[in-house]
Design a protein around this motif. Structure first.
Motif, PDB file in Angstrom:
ATOM      1  N   GLY A   1      -8.678  -1.608   2.153  1.00  0.00           N
ATOM      2  CA  GLY A   1      -9.852  -2.373   2.593  1.00  0.00           C
ATOM      3  C   GLY A   1      -9.460  -3.717   3.179  1.00  0.00           C
ATOM      4  O   GLY A   1     -10.014  -4.148   4.197  1.00  0.00           O
ATOM      5  N   ARG A   2      -8.505  -4.387   2.540  1.00  0.00           N
ATOM      6  CA  ARG A   2      -8.035  -5.672   3.065  1.00  0.00           C
ATOM      7  C   ARG A   2      -7.401  -5.500   4.432  1.00  0.00           C
ATOM      8  O   ARG A   2      -7.626  -6.302   5.351  1.00  0.00           O
ATOM      9  N   ILE A   3      -6.607  -4.447   4.584  1.00  0.00           N
ATOM     10  CA  ILE A   3      -5.969  -4.183   5.874  1.00  0.00           C
ATOM     11  C   ILE A   3      -7.030  -3.892   6.934  1.00  0.00           C
ATOM     12  O   ILE A   3      -6.968  -4.419   8.050  1.00  0.00           O
ATOM     13  N   ALA A   4      -8.013  -3.080   6.586  1.00  0.00           N
ATOM     14  CA  ALA A   4      -9.089  -2.752   7.535  1.00  0.00           C
ATOM     15  C   ALA A   4      -9.816  -4.021   7.985  1.00  0.00           C
ATOM     16  O   ALA A   4     -10.091  -4.194   9.178  1.00  0.00           O
ATOM     17  N   ARG A   5     -10.119  -4.907   7.041  1.00  0.00           N
ATOM     18  CA  ARG A   5     -10.814  -6.152   7.401  1.00  0.00           C
ATOM     19  C   ARG A   5      -9.959  -7.024   8.321  1.00  0.00           C
ATOM     20  O   ARG A   5     -10.478  -7.671   9.230  1.00  0.00           O
TER      21      ARG A   5
ATOM     22  N   GLU B   1     -18.733   4.366  -2.910  1.00  0.00           N
ATOM     23  CA  GLU B   1     -17.932   3.463  -2.090  1.00  0.00           C
ATOM     24  C   GLU B   1     -17.176   4.228  -1.004  1.00  0.00           C
ATOM     25  O   GLU B   1     -17.045   3.745   0.128  1.00  0.00           O
ATOM     26  N   ALA B   2     -16.687   5.414  -1.345  1.00  0.00           N
ATOM     27  CA  ALA B   2     -15.994   6.245  -0.355  1.00  0.00           C
ATOM     28  C   ALA B   2     -16.940   6.589   0.790  1.00  0.00           C
ATOM     29  O   ALA B   2     -16.562   6.511   1.968  1.00  0.00           O
ATOM     30  N   LYS B   3     -18.153   6.943   0.438  1.00  0.00           N
ATOM     31  CA  LYS B   3     -19.150   7.280   1.459  1.00  0.00           C
ATOM     32  C   LYS B   3     -19.433   6.077   2.357  1.00  0.00           C
ATOM     33  O   LYS B   3     -19.508   6.214   3.582  1.00  0.00           O
ATOM     34  N   ARG B   4     -19.547   4.905   1.765  1.00  0.00           N
ATOM     35  CA  ARG B   4     -19.799   3.681   2.538  1.00  0.00           C
ATOM     36  C   ARG B   4     -18.678   3.431   3.548  1.00  0.00           C
ATOM     37  O   ARG B   4     -18.921   3.097   4.708  1.00  0.00           O
ATOM     38  N   ASP B   5     -17.430   3.627   3.118  1.00  0.00           N
ATOM     39  CA  ASP B   5     -16.296   3.406   4.027  1.00  0.00           C
ATOM     40  C   ASP B   5     -16.283   4.410   5.170  1.00  0.00           C
ATOM     41  O   ASP B   5     -15.986   4.058   6.306  1.00  0.00           O
ATOM     42  N   LEU B   6     -16.587   5.659   4.861  1.00  0.00           N
ATOM     43  CA  LEU B   6     -16.637   6.670   5.926  1.00  0.00           C
ATOM     44  C   LEU B   6     -17.751   6.360   6.920  1.00  0.00           C
ATOM     45  O   LEU B   6     -17.572   6.529   8.130  1.00  0.00           O
ATOM     46  N   GLN B   7     -18.889   5.893   6.414  1.00  0.00           N
ATOM     47  CA  GLN B   7     -19.977   5.526   7.322  1.00  0.00           C
ATOM     48  C   GLN B   7     -19.586   4.349   8.209  1.00  0.00           C
ATOM     49  O   GLN B   7     -19.922   4.315   9.389  1.00  0.00           O
ATOM     50  N   MET B   8     -18.847   3.394   7.645  1.00  0.00           N
ATOM     51  CA  MET B   8     -18.380   2.270   8.454  1.00  0.00           C
ATOM     52  C   MET B   8     -17.389   2.748   9.503  1.00  0.00           C
ATOM     53  O   MET B   8     -17.411   2.288  10.648  1.00  0.00           O
ATOM     54  N   ALA B   9     -16.508   3.681   9.119  1.00  0.00           N
ATOM     55  CA  ALA B   9     -15.543   4.227  10.078  1.00  0.00           C
ATOM     56  C   ALA B   9     -16.266   4.870  11.252  1.00  0.00           C
ATOM     57  O   ALA B   9     -15.830   4.747  12.401  1.00  0.00           O
TER      58      ALA B   9
ATOM     59  N   ILE C   1     -10.656   5.188   6.479  1.00  0.00           N
ATOM     60  CA  ILE C   1     -10.583   6.589   6.054  1.00  0.00           C
ATOM     61  C   ILE C   1      -9.627   6.724   4.873  1.00  0.00           C
ATOM     62  O   ILE C   1      -9.933   7.422   3.898  1.00  0.00           O
ATOM     63  N   SER C   2      -8.497   6.044   4.940  1.00  0.00           N
ATOM     64  CA  SER C   2      -7.555   6.085   3.831  1.00  0.00           C
ATOM     65  C   SER C   2      -8.143   5.432   2.589  1.00  0.00           C
ATOM     66  O   SER C   2      -7.966   5.932   1.469  1.00  0.00           O
ATOM     67  N   GLU C   3      -8.868   4.340   2.773  1.00  0.00           N
ATOM     68  CA  GLU C   3      -9.539   3.696   1.638  1.00  0.00           C
ATOM     69  C   GLU C   3     -10.531   4.659   1.001  1.00  0.00           C
ATOM     70  O   GLU C   3     -10.588   4.786  -0.228  1.00  0.00           O
ATOM     71  N   ALA C   4     -11.293   5.353   1.829  1.00  0.00           N
ATOM     72  CA  ALA C   4     -12.261   6.330   1.311  1.00  0.00           C
ATOM     73  C   ALA C   4     -11.563   7.432   0.525  1.00  0.00           C
ATOM     74  O   ALA C   4     -12.045   7.863  -0.529  1.00  0.00           O
TER      75      ALA C   4
ATOM     76  N   LYS D   1       0.835  -1.211   0.000  1.00  0.00           N
ATOM     77  CA  LYS D   1       0.000   0.000   0.000  1.00  0.00           C
ATOM     78  C   LYS D   1       0.861   1.250   0.000  1.00  0.00           C
ATOM     79  O   LYS D   1       0.603   2.192  -0.750  1.00  0.00           O
ATOM     80  N   ASN D   2       1.921   1.260   0.793  1.00  0.00           N
ATOM     81  CA  ASN D   2       2.799   2.431   0.855  1.00  0.00           C
ATOM     82  C   ASN D   2       3.450   2.708  -0.495  1.00  0.00           C
ATOM     83  O   ASN D   2       3.538   3.861  -0.924  1.00  0.00           O
ATOM     84  N   ALA D   3       3.881   1.665  -1.184  1.00  0.00           N
ATOM     85  CA  ALA D   3       4.480   1.834  -2.508  1.00  0.00           C
ATOM     86  C   ALA D   3       3.452   2.392  -3.488  1.00  0.00           C
ATOM     87  O   ALA D   3       3.760   3.298  -4.283  1.00  0.00           O
ATOM     88  N   LEU D   4       2.237   1.886  -3.425  1.00  0.00           N
ATOM     89  CA  LEU D   4       1.171   2.396  -4.303  1.00  0.00           C
ATOM     90  C   LEU D   4       0.851   3.855  -4.002  1.00  0.00           C
ATOM     91  O   LEU D   4       0.628   4.642  -4.924  1.00  0.00           O
ATOM     92  N   MET D   5       0.837   4.204  -2.720  1.00  0.00           N
ATOM     93  CA  MET D   5       0.520   5.584  -2.346  1.00  0.00           C
ATOM     94  C   MET D   5       1.574   6.554  -2.876  1.00  0.00           C
ATOM     95  O   MET D   5       1.242   7.652  -3.328  1.00  0.00           O
ATOM     96  N   LEU D   6       2.834   6.152  -2.839  1.00  0.00           N
ATOM     97  CA  LEU D   6       3.891   6.997  -3.391  1.00  0.00           C
ATOM     98  C   LEU D   6       3.699   7.171  -4.899  1.00  0.00           C
ATOM     99  O   LEU D   6       3.827   8.281  -5.423  1.00  0.00           O
ATOM    100  N   SER D   7       3.384   6.087  -5.583  1.00  0.00           N
ATOM    101  CA  SER D   7       3.132   6.166  -7.023  1.00  0.00           C
ATOM    102  C   SER D   7       1.896   7.011  -7.322  1.00  0.00           C
ATOM    103  O   SER D   7       1.885   7.785  -8.286  1.00  0.00           O
ATOM    104  N   LEU D   8       0.878   6.873  -6.486  1.00  0.00           N
ATOM    105  CA  LEU D   8      -0.342   7.657  -6.656  1.00  0.00           C
ATOM    106  C   LEU D   8      -0.061   9.147  -6.527  1.00  0.00           C
ATOM    107  O   LEU D   8      -0.505   9.954  -7.355  1.00  0.00           O
ATOM    108  N   GLU D   9       0.680   9.523  -5.508  1.00  0.00           N
ATOM    109  CA  GLU D   9       1.005  10.937  -5.313  1.00  0.00           C
ATOM    110  C   GLU D   9       1.834  11.474  -6.479  1.00  0.00           C
ATOM    111  O   GLU D   9       1.632  12.610  -6.918  1.00  0.00           O
ATOM    112  N   ASP D  10       2.737  10.649  -6.997  1.00  0.00           N
ATOM    113  CA  ASP D  10       3.536  11.061  -8.145  1.00  0.00           C
ATOM    114  C   ASP D  10       2.648  11.254  -9.379  1.00  0.00           C
ATOM    115  O   ASP D  10       2.799  12.236 -10.116  1.00  0.00           O
TER     116      ASP D  10
END
Length: 105
Positions: free
Chosen positions: A41-45, A75-83, A61-64, A10-19
């Motif tokens: 989502g997998r980590i949260a579960r 889907e983002a809204k669903r995750d925030l509601q679950m949080a 929250i990060s997934e959202a 996830k951390n590697a993906l986040m760096l690529s995403l920000e780039d």
């Protein structure tokens, strides 16, 4: 897969995403954000299953956020509601409520 390995991925993906965001690579942003959201989502579960709801809240929250980047707002809204159902922090709950208000119906 162990949570530690998921976090590394996830951390590697986040760096690529920000780039990709920084360089205006919209197609890459959509793809990387969706992949990062899936791992969050997998980590949260995993945390929910391990009876660590506070840790799961962070990942939800990060997934959202990633889903928002991928323009997957329902889907983002669903995750925030679950949080909201898992947090015991009033500050986090207030912040999540504010984020939910920013998501169009």
């Amino acid at each position: 897969m162990a949570v530690a390995e998921l976090i590394k991925q996830k951390n590697a993906l986040m760096l690529s995403l920000e780039d990709a965001k920084r360089h205006g690579k919209n197609r890459d942003v959509l793809e990387l954000a969706s992949l990062a959201a899936s791992i969050e989502g997998r980590i949260a579960r995993e945390f929910i299953g391990a009876k660590k709801p506070g840790d799961a809240v962070i990942n939800l929250i990060s997934e959202a956020s990633c889903l928002n980047d991928a323009d997957r707002l329902i889907e983002a809204k669903r995750d925030l509601q679950m949080a909201l159902t898992l947090t015991n922090s009033l500050n986090v709950a207030q912040w999540v409520h504010e984020e939910l208000q920013d998501i169009p119906e």
